[in-house]
Write an enzyme that holds these catalytic residues in place. Structure first.
Site, mmCIF file in Angstrom:
data_model
loop_
_atom_site.group_PDB
_atom_site.id
_atom_site.type_symbol
_atom_site.label_atom_id
_atom_site.label_comp_id
_atom_site.label_asym_id
_atom_site.label_seq_id
_atom_site.Cartn_x
_atom_site.Cartn_y
_atom_site.Cartn_z
ATOM 1 N N CYS A 127 21.590 43.003 58.367
ATOM 2 C CA CYS A 127 21.273 41.744 59.028
ATOM 3 C C CYS A 127 22.066 41.561 60.321
ATOM 4 O O CYS A 127 21.669 40.779 61.182
ATOM 5 C CB CYS A 127 21.486 40.574 58.073
ATOM 6 S SG CYS A 127 23.101 40.521 57.294
ATOM 7 N N HIS A 128 23.146 42.319 60.481
ATOM 8 C CA HIS A 128 23.930 42.245 61.716
ATOM 9 C C HIS A 128 23.158 42.788 62.918
ATOM 10 O O HIS A 128 23.512 42.520 64.059
ATOM 11 C CB HIS A 128 25.271 42.982 61.566
ATOM 12 C CG HIS A 128 25.135 44.440 61.271
ATOM 13 N ND1 HIS A 128 24.908 44.917 59.994
ATOM 14 C CD2 HIS A 128 25.186 45.529 62.088
ATOM 15 C CE1 HIS A 128 24.838 46.237 60.037
ATOM 16 N NE2 HIS A 128 25.003 46.632 61.291
#
Length: 160
Positions: A127-128
């Site tokens: 998700c980064h």
């Protein structure tokens, strides 16, 4: 049945959680949406050997793609977003709008952002790698500093 362990990382301690022996959580210290500790089950390192080895290889720059069985627990929409996250190549980013388009839901970038923020398996489900439409760093459950450090690491701009 849930079990957990804690491993060291360049981002501080990571808590790994398994449900029925399958990785279902990876949480950073102080992470937003981190479940309460008492929901993680007993401490047992046994189910996490492969995950710990792959994370160590990732942090040393040797591994670019995780090959772990995951148990992604969420709504069907959340799981579809998390599966899209897994398709973002190492060192690349996508915008929330691009993910919404890939899901066939143009205009759902806000919903994609909410699902992204609830990702239960950080780093492994990357998700980064999601940024704002203009490339800006936006929300990250582990904090924007960690997000920047992860992106810099993957782009080769920073080493541990």
């Amino acid at each position: 049945m849930k079990q957990h362990t804690v491993i060291d990382s360049p981002y501080g301690p990571l808590t790994l959680v398994a449900t029925e022996g399958v990785l279902s959580g990876l949480y950073m210290a102080g992470q937003r949406h981190r479940p309460p500790e008492e929901t993680f089950g007993d401490r047992d390192d046994t189910p996490f050997r492969v995950a710990a080895d792959q994370l160590q290889a990732y942090f040393s720059g040797e591994l670019k793609e995780f090959t772990l069985e995951l148990r992604l627990e969420g709504t069907p929409f959340q799981r579809s977003v998390w599966e899209q996250l897994r398709l973002i190549p190492y060192g690349e980013t996508r915008s929330y709008g691009e993910l919404a388009d890939a899901l066939g839901s143009p205009g759902a970038s806000r919903a994609v952002g909410l699902a992204n923020g609830k990702n239960p398996i950080g780093i492994i489900v990357p998700c980064h790698r999601v940024v704002g439409a203009n490339g800006s760093l936006t929300g990250y459950g582990g904090g924007l500093d960690r997000k920047k450090r992860l992106l810099d690491f993957e782009s080769g701009a920073a080493l541990f």
